[in-house]
Design an enzyme around this catalytic site. Structure first.
Site, short mmCIF file in Angstrom:
data_model
loop_
_atom_site.label_atom_id
_atom_site.label_comp_id
_atom_site.label_asym_id
_atom_site.label_seq_id
_atom_site.Cartn_x
_atom_site.Cartn_y
_atom_site.Cartn_z
N TYR A 157 0.84 -1.20 -0.09
CA TYR A 157 -0.06 0.05 0.14
C TYR A 157 0.83 1.23 -0.11
CZ TYR A 157 -3.45 -3.63 0.97
OH TYR A 157 -4.44 -4.53 1.31
N ASN A 169 -13.11 3.63 -2.01
CA ASN A 169 -12.26 2.89 -1.68
C ASN A 169 -13.01 1.92 -0.33
OD1 ASN A 169 -10.23 0.98 -1.05
ND2 ASN A 169 -8.85 2.38 -1.32
N ASP A 201 -25.69 -2.49 -2.96
CA ASP A 201 -27.13 -1.95 -3.07
C ASP A 201 -27.13 -0.43 -2.95
OD1 ASP A 201 -28.21 -4.38 -3.58
OD2 ASP A 201 -28.82 -4.80 -1.76
N HIS A 212 -8.68 1.31 -5.77
CA HIS A 212 -8.06 0.44 -5.05
C HIS A 212 -6.56 1.12 -5.19
CE1 HIS A 212 -11.40 -2.19 -4.19
NE2 HIS A 212 -11.63 -1.88 -5.52
N SER A 272 -3.86 -0.92 -4.35
CA SER A 272 -3.08 -1.98 -4.72
C SER A 272 -3.64 -2.40 -5.98
CB SER A 272 -2.92 -3.06 -3.96
OG SER A 272 -4.11 -3.62 -3.67
#
Length: 144
Positions: A24, A73, A86, A99, A101
């Site tokens: 990360y 994220n 939903d 994301h 990564s």
């Protein structure tokens, strides 16, 4: 009225900079927030993080009610949360899934995002640099 952007971050992202830096990076969530605010310029920007699914769902509802662009994220909830999926289905504006990564280069459990099916676009693997890219896109999309 200028439409805002809501940046919503899921579980463990408050640990960026110290959590698995080989995956990360070393950029903290506070530094990512600063990058987002700079990229947004004068546009209103709400930046939040929570480890709680229900809180993220409530924030998605707030973003929808504000006619905001959403940068989300969901972290580990990406792969498990029907409630987040939903909620995002109700968004009329653009939704960017992000994301840090590249989830597709990781273990198989990370390959199937529930969120991707409702996202306008997906950014993965660009590290912290993906956030300001997404913000600039959202600014353009909200102005179109």
């Amino acid at each position: 009225m200028t439409r805002p952007i809501h940046v919503l971050n899921g579980p463990n992202l408050n640990r960026l900079g110290m959590r698995e830096p080989e995956i990360y990076g070393r950029t903290t969530l506070a530094e990512i927030e600063a990058l987002c605010r700079e990229a947004a310029g004068p546009r209103p920007l709400v930046f939040r993080q929570s480890a709680y699914e229900g809180e993220l769902v409530g924030w998605i509802h707030e973003a929808i009610d504000a006619d905001a662009g959403i940068l989300v994220n969901p972290a580990g909830l990406t792969f498990t949360s029907i409630p987040i999926l939903d909620a995002l289905k109700m968004a009329a504006g653009p939704v960017i899934e992000l994301h840090i990564s590249n989830i597709h280069r990781r273990e198989a459990i990370y390959h199937k995002s529930l969120v991707s099916s409702v996202a306008t676009a997906v950014i993965a693997g660009l590290g912290a640099a993906g956030y300001p890219l997404a913000i600039r896109y959202l600014c353009d999309a909200l102005d179109a």
